[in-house]
Design a protein around this motif. Structure first.
Motif, PDB file in Angstrom:
ATOM      1  N   GLY A 136       2.437  11.694  -0.762  1.00 47.67           N
ATOM      2  CA  GLY A 136       2.922  10.472  -0.151  1.00 47.67           C
ATOM      3  C   GLY A 136       4.041  10.740   0.837  1.00 47.67           C
ATOM      4  O   GLY A 136       4.079  11.789   1.473  1.00 47.67           O
ATOM      5  N   ARG A 137       4.965   9.813   0.927  1.00 45.91           N
ATOM      6  CA  ARG A 137       5.951   9.831   2.001  1.00 45.91           C
ATOM      7  C   ARG A 137       7.271   9.301   1.466  1.00 45.91           C
ATOM      8  O   ARG A 137       7.302   8.373   0.666  1.00 45.91           O
ATOM      9  N   LEU A 138       8.363   9.913   1.891  1.00 46.46           N
ATOM     10  CA  LEU A 138       9.681   9.466   1.465  1.00 46.46           C
ATOM     11  C   LEU A 138      10.588   9.441   2.686  1.00 46.46           C
ATOM     12  O   LEU A 138      10.741  10.444   3.380  1.00 46.46           O
ATOM     13  N   THR A 190      -3.149   3.587  -0.280  1.00 47.31           N
ATOM     14  CA  THR A 190      -4.231   4.574  -0.133  1.00 47.31           C
ATOM     15  C   THR A 190      -5.482   4.090  -0.859  1.00 47.31           C
ATOM     16  O   THR A 190      -6.593   4.272  -0.358  1.00 47.31           O
ATOM     17  N   GLN A 228       2.706   2.688  -2.245  1.00 44.93           N
ATOM     18  CA  GLN A 228       2.009   3.721  -1.468  1.00 44.93           C
ATOM     19  C   GLN A 228       0.644   4.013  -2.081  1.00 44.93           C
ATOM     20  O   GLN A 228      -0.364   4.123  -1.380  1.00 44.93           O
ATOM     21  N   ALA A 229       0.633   4.139  -3.410  1.00 48.78           N
ATOM     22  CA  ALA A 229      -0.637   4.399  -4.093  1.00 48.78           C
ATOM     23  C   ALA A 229      -1.612   3.264  -3.800  1.00 48.78           C
ATOM     24  O   ALA A 229      -2.797   3.493  -3.534  1.00 48.78           O
ATOM     25  N   GLY A 271      -3.281   4.823 -14.287  1.00 52.22           N
ATOM     26  CA  GLY A 271      -1.947   5.244 -14.688  1.00 52.22           C
ATOM     27  C   GLY A 271      -0.969   5.152 -13.544  1.00 52.22           C
ATOM     28  O   GLY A 271      -0.053   5.972 -13.424  1.00 52.22           O
ATOM     29  N   VAL A 272      -1.180   4.151 -12.709  1.00 50.64           N
ATOM     30  CA  VAL A 272      -0.446   4.071 -11.445  1.00 50.64           C
ATOM     31  C   VAL A 272      -0.092   2.627 -11.134  1.00 50.64           C
ATOM     32  O   VAL A 272      -0.856   1.722 -11.430  1.00 50.64           O
ATOM     33  N   GLN A 273       1.087   2.433 -10.585  1.00 48.65           N
ATOM     34  CA  GLN A 273       1.495   1.106 -10.137  1.00 48.65           C
ATOM     35  C   GLN A 273       0.880   0.858  -8.763  1.00 48.65           C
ATOM     36  O   GLN A 273       1.095   1.650  -7.844  1.00 48.65           O
ATOM     37  N   ILE A 289      -0.549  10.250  -5.641  1.00 49.76           N
ATOM     38  CA  ILE A 289       0.525   9.521  -4.966  1.00 49.76           C
ATOM     39  C   ILE A 289       1.290   8.676  -5.970  1.00 49.76           C
ATOM     40  O   ILE A 289       2.512   8.588  -5.923  1.00 49.76           O
ATOM     41  N   GLY A 290       0.563   8.092  -6.907  1.00 48.74           N
ATOM     42  CA  GLY A 290       1.210   7.261  -7.914  1.00 48.74           C
ATOM     43  C   GLY A 290       2.152   8.066  -8.790  1.00 48.74           C
ATOM     44  O   GLY A 290       3.112   7.534  -9.351  1.00 48.74           O
ATOM     45  N   GLN A 330       8.230   8.704  -5.807  1.00 48.16           N
ATOM     46  CA  GLN A 330       8.867   9.634  -4.877  1.00 48.16           C
ATOM     47  C   GLN A 330      10.384   9.456  -4.917  1.00 48.16           C
ATOM     48  O   GLN A 330      11.144  10.438  -4.939  1.00 48.16           O
TER      49      GLN A 330
END
Lengths: 306, 306
Positions: free
Chosen positions: A91-93, B63, B59-60, B44-46, A85-86, A280
Motif C-alpha cells: 500500500g501507501r503511506l 484495491t 486502502q484495502a 481479515g481486513v477492514q 494491504i489490509g 500502515q
DNA sequence: TTTGCCAATACCTGAAAGGTATCGCATGAC
DNA sequence: GTCATGCGATACCTTTCAGGTATTGGCAAA
C-alpha cells in the motif's frame, strides 16, 4: 451465479467425470451433478455432452472454462492483494515532516520502516507545523512529524525524542573566538526565526527564551521554515536557535554552538488522526515507538557515563 | 466468497452509505451490513472506515473495489459469450464436402448460413466420401456434405437435392457434332471415374450404368476425386459422368451434355453425428432444410412449366 | 439534553445446498 | 439374451445461511 459453481464446473471440465470431480472437491456426486445442471439451466446452455458413457465439453463449455479460469485467478489475486494491504504489508503511506526533522533520527526511522515493509510506497514531503496540522485534518497525509507537538485532541501521537537547543551562528571571527556564549549576551544580535505564519509558533518559543534572559532581540528576521532560516544565517544575516541534531549536518558559513542560559529544549513528535487506524500507520507508529525507546535508552546511557 | 458479496461491496463502496446501497440493491439494510461484515471477516481486513457518521474506503477497500469491478465485468462477459455460443450465435462449425458439391446449391447454403450467423467461424474443407465418413466418426468435422449419402446409423442426415447425371466430354469435333448422345454408344470410350479408393464408390455407380446399357468401358482411368477427373477430361484423356450441377461452371476443353439412357441420378446429402446436438450444427441443418425445400419446389415448378 | 440519522444486533423464516439412498440407462462380459 | 457394472440423475431429508422485521447503540446537530 456463484464462485462455487465455477469451481465445480472447472473440476468437472478438467476431470470429465462427475464422480472423480466430486472426490476432488471433497463432496458427494449428486449435489455436484445438481449444481452443474443448475448452472446449465441458469445459462440456458448445454455445457457438457453427456452422450454415451463419456463426457465432453461443448463449445460453450470450453469458452466458459477459459473465462472461469481467468475469473478465479483474478479472484485469488484480489484476495491476496487485499489481505496484504489490509495487513499493512503493501500500500501507501503519506508522511510529512518539519524541515528540521531531516537531521535527527527520522531518516533512520524511515529506513527501518522501509526495510520492514518494502512493499509500502512512502510519499514523503516537508512542511511547517501549521501545514502539517491542516494536511492531517484534511487527510492529505497520514503521518505528521512535527516540532513541537500539534495540539489537537483528534490526533494520536508518539514522542520521538527530546533534545537541547543550540545556536546557529554565522561563521564570523566574533563568534568563533568566544569559548562560551551566554544567551543573555545576544541582545544586540539579529535573530532569524521561523515560521513567520501562523503565530504563535516556534519563533515565539525562542522569543520566550529571550524574554526569560531579560531582553528582546535588537532585530528580528522571520522566514517560513528552518531551511530558509539557516540559509540566511549562512550569509551572515544573523543567528538562529535550532535543535542540536541539526548540528550533525555541517554547512559552510554556519557554526553550531551550545549556549549558557535557559534551554527549554524541543521535542519531535509523530502524529496521525485517531480515526486513521490504517495498518500502515499503526505499523509506522510501532516502529517509531521502538526507535524512540532505544534512542532514549542510548541518551540515558551516554549521560550516565559522562 | 460469492459474486453477490462483491456486488454488495461495490454498491456500498460507490454509495458510501449502507442505507442507499441497500435501496439500490433492492434489499433491507441489516442483511447488507451483515454481508459486508462477513466479507471483512473472511478477508481479515477492514474494508471501510466507519468512523464518525461518514463511511470511507480503506486502502484495502480501494484495491478490492478495483478487482471487484474487473471480476464482475469479466463474469458478465463470460455470461454473454457462453450464452451466445450456446445459442449458436457464435463459435465454430467445421464443414467438409465432396468436390462435386461446390458447383450446386452448397455455396448458396453456406452464404445463407454466414449471413444468418456471421459470428460463427466456418472451417471448410473438401474430401471424398470415405474420408467424410471417417472424419465425422472421429469428430474431426461437424458436418459432412456427401454424394451419395453415407451409410451409418449414427448419423443425422438431410437430403439437399437430387439431380440427373450428365456427360463431361472432351471438347472434340467428334462429340460436338452429335445432336444427341446415347450412353450405349460410348462403349469404346475411355471412362475417367473416381474415387479410386475405397471401393465400391461413385465409380461403381457409373460402371453400373454401363452394365445396364450392355457394355463394360473399353478403358478405365481412376482418379481420387472429381476435380482430378475433370482435369483429365479437359486434356482429352476420356469422358466422365457427373452431376448436372457441375455444368454451371464452364471449363475450357470440357463440354457438358445430357445423354439418352439409364440415368439413376445422384443426391447430395448433409450429415452430422446424431450425438452432436451443437446449436451450430442444428442451425445449419435448419437452414439446409429450408434450402432443400425451396430448391425442390423450384424444380417442380420448372418441370410443370416445361 | 433531545432529536434524528444510520449502522449494528437480535431473532425469525424460508430457500437452497449438501448428504444418503436409489434409480435408470448404457456398456461389456459370458 | 442375460447379467453385472459403472455412472450420472432423481428423491428425500437435514442443515446452513441469507434475507426480513424490530430494535438497539452511538454519534452529531439543534
Amino acid at each position: 451465479m456463484e464462485f462455487k459453481r465455477l469451481r465445480y464446473f472447472l473440476a468437472v471440465a478438467e476431470e470429465l467425470h462427475f464422480g472423480r470431480a466430486a472426490t476432488r472437491l471433497d463432496m458427494a456426486q449428486p449435489p455436484l451433478s445438481r449444481q452443474i445442471a443448475a448452472l446449465e439451466a441458469e445459462l440456458g446452455v448445454q455445457l457438457f455432452d453427456r452422450s454415451r458413457s463419456q463426457i465432453r465439453l461443448t463449445q460453450a463449455g470450453q469458452t466458459l472454462q477459459e473465462h472461469a479460469r481467468q475469473i478465479l485467478a483474478r479472484l485469488d489475486a484480489a484476495y491476496r492483494e487485499t489481505k496484504l494491504i489490509g495487513a499493512g504489508g503493501a500500500g501507501r503511506l503519506r508522511i510529512a515532516f518539519v524541515g528540521s526533522a531531516s537531521h535527527g533520527i527520522l531518516p533512520n526511522l524511515i529506513k527501518a520502516f522501509r526495510s520492514a515493509y518494502p512493499e509500502v510506497e512512502l510519499a514523503l514531503s516537508s512542511m511547517n507545523n501549521a501545514d502539517l496540522q491542516r494536511a492531517l485534518v484534511q487527510r492529505e497525509i497520514d503521518v505528521a512529524v512535527a516540532r513541537p507537538e500539534l495540539k489537537d485532541e483528534e490526533f494520536r501521537r508518539e514522542l520521538l525524542y527530546r533534545e537541547k537547543l543550540i545556536l546557529a551562528l554565522p561563521d564570523t571571527p566574533h563568534f568563533a573566538a568566544q569559548a562560551e556564549i551566554r544567551f543573555a549576551d545576544l541582545a544586540d544580535q539579529t535573530f532569524v526565526l521561523y515560521p513567520r505564519r501562523p503565530r504563535p509558533s516556534y519563533a515565539d518559543v525562542v522569543l520566550g527564551i529571550c524574554a526569560r534572559e531579560g531582553f528582546q532581540p535588537a532585530r528580528l528576521e522571520l522566514t517560513q521554515d528552518f531551511q530558509s532560516a539557516i540559509s540566511l544565517v549562512s550569509v551572515g544575516v544573523g543567528l538562529s536557535v535550532a535543535p542540536e541534531s541539526v548540528a550533525r549536518t555541517q554547512r559552510p558559513g554556519v557554526i553550531y554552538r551550545p549556549y549558557v542560559g535557559f534551554n527549554p529544549g524541543t521535542a519531535l513528535t509523530i502524529h496521525a488522526r485517531l480515526d486513521n487506524r490504517a495498518p500502515q500507520v499503526m505499523n509506522f507508529f510501532g516502529i517509531a515507538r521502538k526507535h524512540a525507546r532505544r534512542h532514549a535508552q542510548e541518551r540515558k546511557t551516554a549521560q550516565d557515563a559522562s
